[in-house]
Design a protein around this motif. Structure first.
Motif: not given
Ligand code: ADP
Ligand code: X15
Length: 394
Positions: A233-236, A271-278, A289-292
């Motif tokens: 689950i990565g960083k979720s 990243d935990f942000s609205n402008d993160a790459n998704t 390295d990603w979080e859901a």
């Protein structure tokens, strides 16, 4: 509900101590959402129309037993006055000689708002002396504060020792809707559980597993379940110590024939942000390295289908970090599906789910939005609510 309500007693000429939940969100002294005040209007109006002298008591915020100027109920009394279109008197204390003097001036049908009951240390301690002091103001106690019904405080529980005690209309409605869902649901009955932590929803999931046909899991808590199935689950969000519990819930669902729905795809962010790459990935492909942060479109479609096929849906907790637009789509899809489900009775269990439905402008499309987050959660866990228990049986 097997409790007496204001319809079961004669209130004419009586002084009524009515506990309401006017704990409304405020910003810079202004009320930002008056839903809870509006929700109490039927009871207040009825009491006034029947010729009672109505004392309204509430908490606002958590002042911890002392006077906090910004948490006075003055703006609330003002808003109430606007909503009722009639004069409302406000006092700066909640009991004692000065308050009694104001009460003595009231005519039948008049309304008096007392000060924030949490300005007194005895309130949250359920101090019998404070409960008695509240009771001395009145002839009858009415509890309409569903949002605070899980609290055994002086004004929500203790006072009932000293006065005849009945429920108001909001309390009655909230309890009836939730009790019907748990005890005699129209089927298929679906529960949607989301939000941040498994820890906070254990009791609800346990209790609902015994009652529902479908259990849908979303939000941050889903990833402990995903991990329990053996996926990375990565960083979720993960609650390591709840993985075994998550497994046991899935096993219990199988034993009971409950269909257990989990995300099949998710929106991941770097990243935990609205402008993160998704990007959207399948549930077995969350990068390390990603979080859901939201459910994906395939999942949203499956959940929407289950909703359309249900006769009753209870929803508690968002599907993703809906406060950020980048991760609000899943929660919005669920809200839209509920709004569109004409043959489905939809119950929103307060808190963040209610906020989400409001944010998407879909509140008026739901059948019932609870005014209590914590209270509805505890009710759905099968716990007895002290603010209801203390009322007189029919
Ligand atoms: N995938 C996620 N990762 C992290 N936080 C999440 C995720 N999904 C939802 N959340 C957060 O969960 C919070 C709500 O959780 P909770 O308080 O348990 O819900 P509720 O108030 O509805 O009971 C929201 O602030 C939301 O941003
Ligand atoms: O806002 C409330 O709770 P909620 O946010 O769980 O619905 C109630 O007014 C109870 O407040 P409290 O949690 O300070 O006792």
């Amino acid at each position: 509900m097997n409790k007496k309500t204001i319809k079961d007693v004669d209130v004419k000429g009586k002084t009524v101590f009515c506990r309401v939940d006017f704990n409304v969100p405020m910003q810079d002294g202004k009320i930002t959402d008056d839903t809870r005040i509006r929700a109490a209007l039927p009871t207040i109006q009825y009491l006034a129309d029947q010729g009672a002298k109505v004392l309204l008591a509430s908490h606002l915020g958590r002042p911890k037993g002392q006077v906090v100027e910004e948490l006075r109920l003055t703006p609330v009394a003002k808003r109430l006055e606007e909503l009722l279109g009639k004069k409302v008197v406000k006092v700066d204390e909640a009991y004692g000689a000065a308050v009694k003097a104001e009460v003595d001036k009231l005519n039948n049908g008049d309304i008096l708002v007392l000060e924030n009951v949490r300005f007194y240390p005895g309130e949250e301690k359920n101090d019998p002396e404070l409960a008695k002091a509240f009771a001395e103001l009145a002839d009858l106690y009415v509890n309409d504060a569903f949002g605070a019904a899980h609290r055994a405080h002086a004004s929500t529980a203790g006072i009932a020792e000293y006065l005849p005690s009945v429920a108001g209309f909001l309390m009655e409605k909230e309890i009836n809707v939730l009790a019907k869902a748990l005890d005699n649901p129209d089927r298929p009955f679906t529960a949607i559980i989301g939000g941040a932590k498994v820890k906070d929803k254990i009791g609800v999931i346990e209790n609902l597993l015994e009652r529902v046909d479908n259990l849908i899991i979303g939000g941050g808590l889903a990833y402990t379940f995903v991990k329990a199935l053996g996926h990375e689950i990565g960083k979720s969000l993960l609650e390591e110590d709840k993985i075994e519990l998550a497994k046991s819930f899935m096993e219990r669902a199988k034993e009971k024939g409950v269909r257990f729905y989990m995300p099949v795809d998710v929106v991941v962010a770097d990243d935990f942000s609205n402008d993160a790459n998704t990007k959207v990935v399948d549930i077995d492909s969350i990068p390390a390295d990603w979080e859901a942060l939201d459910i994906g479109p395939k999942t949203a479609e499956i959940y929407a289908d289950v909703i359309q096929q249900s006769k009753l849906v209870v929803w508690n907790g968002p599907m993703g970090v809906f406060e950020m637009d980048a991760f609000a789509k899943g929660t919005k899809a669920v809200a839209e599906s509920l709004a569109k489900a004409e043959h489905t009775y939809t119950v929103i269990g307060g808190g963040d789910s209610a906020a989400a439905v409001e944010k998407f402008g879909l509140a008026d499309k739901m059948n019932h939005i609870s005014t209590g987050g914590g209270a509805s959660l505890e009710f759905m866990e099968g716990k007895k609510l002290p603010g209801v228990q203390i009322l007189e049986d029919k």
